[in-house]
Motif scaffolding. Structure first.
Motif, PDB file in Angstrom:
ATOM      1  N   HIS B  10      26.319   5.910  64.046  1.00  0.00           N
ATOM      2  CA  HIS B  10      26.002   6.249  62.649  1.00  0.00           C
ATOM      3  C   HIS B  10      24.910   5.339  62.088  1.00  0.00           C
ATOM      4  O   HIS B  10      23.755   5.732  62.002  1.00  0.00           O
ATOM      5  N   THR B  12      23.324   3.027  63.460  1.00  0.00           N
ATOM      6  CA  THR B  12      22.257   2.728  64.427  1.00  0.00           C
ATOM      7  C   THR B  12      21.229   3.847  64.529  1.00  0.00           C
ATOM      8  O   THR B  12      20.112   3.628  64.980  1.00  0.00           O
ATOM      9  N   ILE B  13      21.603   5.070  64.109  1.00  0.00           N
ATOM     10  CA  ILE B  13      20.651   6.170  64.292  1.00  0.00           C
ATOM     11  C   ILE B  13      20.162   6.788  62.991  1.00  0.00           C
ATOM     12  O   ILE B  13      19.132   7.429  62.959  1.00  0.00           O
ATOM     13  N   TYR B  14      20.891   6.591  61.877  1.00  0.00           N
ATOM     14  CA  TYR B  14      20.522   7.269  60.630  1.00  0.00           C
ATOM     15  C   TYR B  14      19.312   6.594  60.017  1.00  0.00           C
ATOM     16  O   TYR B  14      19.254   5.381  59.903  1.00  0.00           O
ATOM     17  N   LYS B  15      18.353   7.400  59.567  1.00  0.00           N
ATOM     18  CA  LYS B  15      17.118   6.859  58.991  1.00  0.00           C
ATOM     19  C   LYS B  15      17.425   6.120  57.689  1.00  0.00           C
ATOM     20  O   LYS B  15      18.160   6.621  56.834  1.00  0.00           O
ATOM     21  N   MET B  16      16.844   4.911  57.542  1.00  0.00           N
ATOM     22  CA  MET B  16      17.012   4.164  56.294  1.00  0.00           C
ATOM     23  C   MET B  16      16.147   4.799  55.221  1.00  0.00           C
ATOM     24  O   MET B  16      14.951   5.010  55.426  1.00  0.00           O
ATOM     25  N   GLN B  17      16.748   5.088  54.063  1.00  0.00           N
ATOM     26  CA  GLN B  17      15.971   5.670  52.968  1.00  0.00           C
ATOM     27  C   GLN B  17      16.124   4.807  51.736  1.00  0.00           C
ATOM     28  O   GLN B  17      17.009   3.967  51.648  1.00  0.00           O
ATOM     29  N   SER B  20      19.784   4.866  50.190  1.00  0.00           N
ATOM     30  CA  SER B  20      20.854   4.112  50.844  1.00  0.00           C
ATOM     31  C   SER B  20      20.584   2.613  50.823  1.00  0.00           C
ATOM     32  O   SER B  20      21.495   1.815  50.601  1.00  0.00           O
TER      33      SER B  20
END
Lengths: 136, 134
Positions: B10, B12-17, B20
């Motif tokens: 989760h 480790t792969i979700y793009k930081m926006q 968030s």
């Protein structure tokens, strides 16, 4: 056309949210967090401005700064609202990250103890300085 | 204890926006400020304890590590303050669109950096003035 005769159609979102949740305290927590937040905005601005000079002053000047009625009351309110706001925020953090129930309750209780203890120490210290400056 | 079972990746792969990152930063700065509040109480308690204890506190504040702590505290304070106002605006129903969230997000970051810089310039204005003239 809105059914103005139906009482349910006139309930605000907040009215619908009140009392929900197993502990029934969710909305109260949410509101107190916002209330203290709104109060803290002017308090923090005022105290920050004052502390800018007080932090670099010598003992006498710093003590007189704190002892003045406006500054003392502002600091008292800051500690009261601030530590309450902090306790509510830390509670949410602790509830999110500690899944084990007993451990979570212990940490919550300790957190409240520390916040309350430091708040009271702060209030006590402000009064000591304010009264002390007036006795001299 | 239950057997540890595999879960999907989760964080480790979700793009930081911006949404968030600013949200977790609000939580992080809040926690940091709770600690900072304890230090503020320590400062007031030193005042109450007398000139000797206050002088001891002063040496801690003037020390480079103390200045670093103060700087970090001021950054956290301004960020949490401005992002807190952004939260309050959301509670009253403003800026809830994606554009609104992103725009106010950038305003909060800019205000944090600017106000922190201004605060430190004002706090040490005599030193800057000396350096300017010298």
């Amino acid at each position: 056309m809105q059914k103005s005769s139906s009482k349910k159609a006139m309930r605000s979102p907040l009215a619908k949210a009140r009392g929900l949740g197993s502990a029934r305290h969710g909305v109260g927590h949410w509101w107190m967090q916002r209330l203290t937040a709104m109060g803290l905005v002017p308090l923090v601005a005022y105290v920050m401005a004052g502390l800018l000079t007080a932090v670099r002053a010598d003992y006498g000047d710093a003590a007189s700064w704190l002892a003045s009625p406006l500054n003392a009351v502002a600091m008292l309110l800051l500690f009261g609202a601030g530590f309450y706001h902090a306790a509510l925020g830390l509670q949410v953090i602790i509830e999110d990250y500690i899944p084990h129930e007993t451990r979570r309750l212990i940490v919550l209780a300790l957190m409240r103890l520390v916040m309350t203890g430091f708040a009271v120490l702060g209030l006590f210290s402000i009064l000591v300085v304010a009264i002390g400056q007036r006795i001299i | 204890m239950a057997q540890e079972r595999p879960i999907s990746p989760h964080l480790t792969i979700y793009k930081m926006q911006i949404t968030s990152v600013m949200s977790i930063s609000h939580r992080l700065t809040g926690a940091v400020l709770s600690g900072g509040g304890l230090l503020l109480v320590a400062w007031v308690a030193a005042l109450a304890a007398g000139a000797e204890h206050f002088a001891c506190m002063q040496t801690l504040i003037i020390h480079p590590l103390g200045q670093l702590v103060l700087f970090g505290f001021s950054l956290a304070l301004y960020y949490h303050l401005f992002n807190g106002i952004r939260h309050l605006l959301w509670d009253f129903g403003y800026n809830l669109s994606i554009k609104g969230v992103e725009r106010t997000g950038y305003v909060v970051i800019a205000a944090t950096l600017i106000l922190t810089a201004v605060t430190w310039l004002i706090a040490y204005q005599d030193i800057w003035q000396e350096a300017w003239q010298g």
